[in-house]
Design an enzyme around this catalytic site. Structure first.
Site, short mmCIF file in Angstrom:
data_model
loop_
_atom_site.label_atom_id
_atom_site.label_comp_id
_atom_site.label_asym_id
_atom_site.label_seq_id
_atom_site.Cartn_x
_atom_site.Cartn_y
_atom_site.Cartn_z
N CYS A 163 57.71 -46.15 1.66
CA CYS A 163 57.22 -44.94 1.15
C CYS A 163 56.29 -44.17 2.05
CB CYS A 163 56.91 -44.84 -0.32
SG CYS A 163 55.36 -45.65 -0.57
N CYS A 174 52.41 -45.67 1.67
CA CYS A 174 52.60 -47.04 2.06
C CYS A 174 52.59 -46.77 3.79
CB CYS A 174 53.52 -48.21 1.87
SG CYS A 174 53.45 -48.49 0.14
N CYS A 198 -4.64 -81.56 45.94
CA CYS A 198 -4.78 -83.16 45.90
C CYS A 198 -3.60 -83.75 45.12
CB CYS A 198 -5.92 -83.46 45.03
SG CYS A 198 -6.06 -83.46 43.41
N CYS A 256 0.26 -90.50 40.91
CA CYS A 256 0.25 -89.96 41.98
C CYS A 256 1.62 -88.89 42.32
CB CYS A 256 0.45 -91.11 42.94
SG CYS A 256 0.26 -90.72 44.67
#
Length: 517
Positions: free
Chosen positions: A138, A141, A290, A303
């Site tokens: 339809c 829809c 260092c 170190c």
């Protein structure tokens, strides 16, 4: 800068066929006549796109004996290529119909009432709609089904029958009959986008808010760049939609841009400039002289050279600035692998930064030059004409020089990306080629810097009325000569490598500048 006023200059892109002294679309004062001009692309407005799409649909509709919606279905399936559509249709029409859902329409029902297969209410046949499969629904829809599909995006162009197992395409007449005006506009927009985005010959201009598309009218090879100039003033590569990047191919550009945005260089920097804390393993950068390191996370003292506990170090191990233990272990080969890995990472990072910094600096200089060219054309040309008593028609050498700077900055930028990948693997065979390329690159860059400095600094002095008429004539001769020499050196730079294209670049800016005079 209002590029829209130069429509005829940018609507069709041309290039001169390659000449012996380079290809930039700029003759540099040569007496030689350019060869035949060949169109490479066309810039199309939204209205022109709609007209072309409609014309193509009508032609296909007549040839294949389909309705308008069916012809559009076939063209979308074939990427809007009419030749492919005809080959597939006349080669195996049944197969193409199955793929597109264009089934033959069944005879209409003769019942007075039909039950909708969605809501299961009964309605008169004239209030029902169906695809070629004769599955009737339809109007209410259908409206809900179509509206929901359109809201989800362009996939609604290939809408199928609402029954899950049915592959029949919903006719365009049904879709438009049950759609609102707003949804019809969305469908038209989706189809126009499909016409451009699914076609091999069309691309949208990537500039923000630009609605133009560009059609390529020549055959391009794989990764072959084609610089185009849109009517909005944006220049880009047709093949990859990145910024215009001739003479470098699209693959190299893609690799370079991905590398610039990737995290790999961050990892290389960490590997080259940090070491892991021996206790918590966090990377630590040495920021003072260092070797006594204190981890900011776990407060471990160690170190920097040998990564040993600092409690075991002192004057007997070399003090704060050296480590006898490290030197001894290094001679034994204990640190060879780690040191070499870090050294390789550092060299790779330094090499990348060498090329990236020059790439970025030239890009920055190009953008600044482009901005200055815009100001010269729109704001300063009339002032310069009045100060120097020179008609604007005779000031084209100034805009030509700026256009040369803009385009050569772009070219020079991408030669650094090219050099990074082309000469990544040092071999005895490639060394002479690299030296020759870098020599020509250096020469081109030297004359570009001279041209850029001359047009930038001297022109500003003339605009401030700090120069004489005799100096203006000398400036004109110098600038024209530098523009010509710079062009020649960049043509030579392009020619020294077999993988760099020699297709013209300068037409992108000169096509606009020529309209001013």
């Amino acid at each position: 800068m209002d590029y829209d006023s130069y429509d005829s200059a940018s609507e069709i892109g041309y290039s001169e066929v390659s000449s012996d002294n380079g290809d930039y679309g700029f003759d540099g004062g040569s007496d030689e006549q350019p060869r035949a001009r060949q169109a490479e692309y066309v810039v199309l407005s939204e209205q022109q796109l709609k007209e072309r799409k409609h014309e193509l649909t009508e032609t296909t509709q007549a040839i294949l004996n389909l309705d308008e919606g069916g012809a559009a279905h076939v063209l979308r399936h074939c990427s809007w290529d009419p030749n492919r559509a005809q080959e597939e249709w006349f080669g195996n029409a049944n197969s193409l119909q199955e793929k597109t859902g264009l089934f033959e329409h069944q005879p209409p029902l003769t019942n007075h009432e039909v039950t909708c297969q969605i809501c299961f209410d009964s309605f008169p046949v004239d209030q029902m709609h169906a695809s070629g499969c004769n599955h009737y629904f339809c109007t209410g829809c259908w409206e809900g089904y179509v509206a929901a599909a359109i809201s989800e995006g362009p996939a609604s162009l290939n809408l199928r029958c609402p029954l899950p197992d049915c592959k029949a395409a919903v006719p365009r007449t049904v879709v438009r009959r049950v759609s609102s005006d707003q949804d019809k506009q969305k469908l038209d927009l989706y189809e126009l986008r499909s016409y451009v985005e699914d076609s091999q010959r069309l691309v949208w201009c990537p500039a923000p808010n630009c609605e133009h598309a560009v059609e390529c009218v020549k055959d391009l090879g794989a990764d072959e760049p084609l610089d185009v100039l849109c009517k909005c003033g944006s220049s880009f590569c047709f093949s990859c939609q990145e910024e215009a990047h001739r003479p470098v191919d699209c693959q190299t550009v893609g690799k370079w841009l991905r590398k610039n945005s990737a995290e790999s260089e961050n990892a290389n920097w960490i590997l080259a400039n940090t070491k892991p804390c021996p206790k918590c393993k966090r990377p630590i950068e040495k920021n003072q002289g260092c070797m006594h390191m204190v981890c900011s996370q776990c407060r471990s003292e160690f170190c920097w050279l040998c990564l040993g506990n600092w409690a075991d170090h002192g004057e007997r191990t070399g003090g704060y600035y050296s480590c006898n233990r490290y030197e001894t272990a290094k001679k034994k080969g204990d640190y060879d692998e780690e040191t070499q890995k870090r050294e390789n990472a550092k060299q790779a990072l330094e090499r990348y930064m060498h090329y990236y910094q020059r790439w970025a600096e030239n890009d920055k200089a190009r953008l600044q030059a482009l901005s200055t060219l815009d100001k010269v054309i729109n704001d300063k040309l009339e002032d310069l004409s009045e100060i120097t008593a020179t008609p604007t028609s005779q000031l084209k050498f100034v805009t030509d020089a700026w256009a040369q700077v803009v385009d050569c900055r772009r070219m020079l930028k991408w030669t650094y990306a090219f050099g990074y990948y082309r000469y990544a693997d040092q071999t005895a065979a490639s060394k002479p080629q690299q030296e020759f390329f870098e020599f020509n690159q250096g020469q081109a860059e030297y004359y570009l810097e001279k041209l850029h400095g001359e047009v930038e600094k001297q022109l500003d002095l003339f605009l401030k009325n700090q120069k004489t008429g005799a100096e203006w004539r000398k400036f004109r001769e110098t600038l024209i000569g530098l523009t010509d020499v710079t062009h020649s050196h960049f043509a030579k730079l392009v020619q020294v490598s077999p993988t760099l294209s020699t297709v013209p670049c300068m037409r992108l800016l000169f096509s606009i500048l020529n309209r001013l005079f």
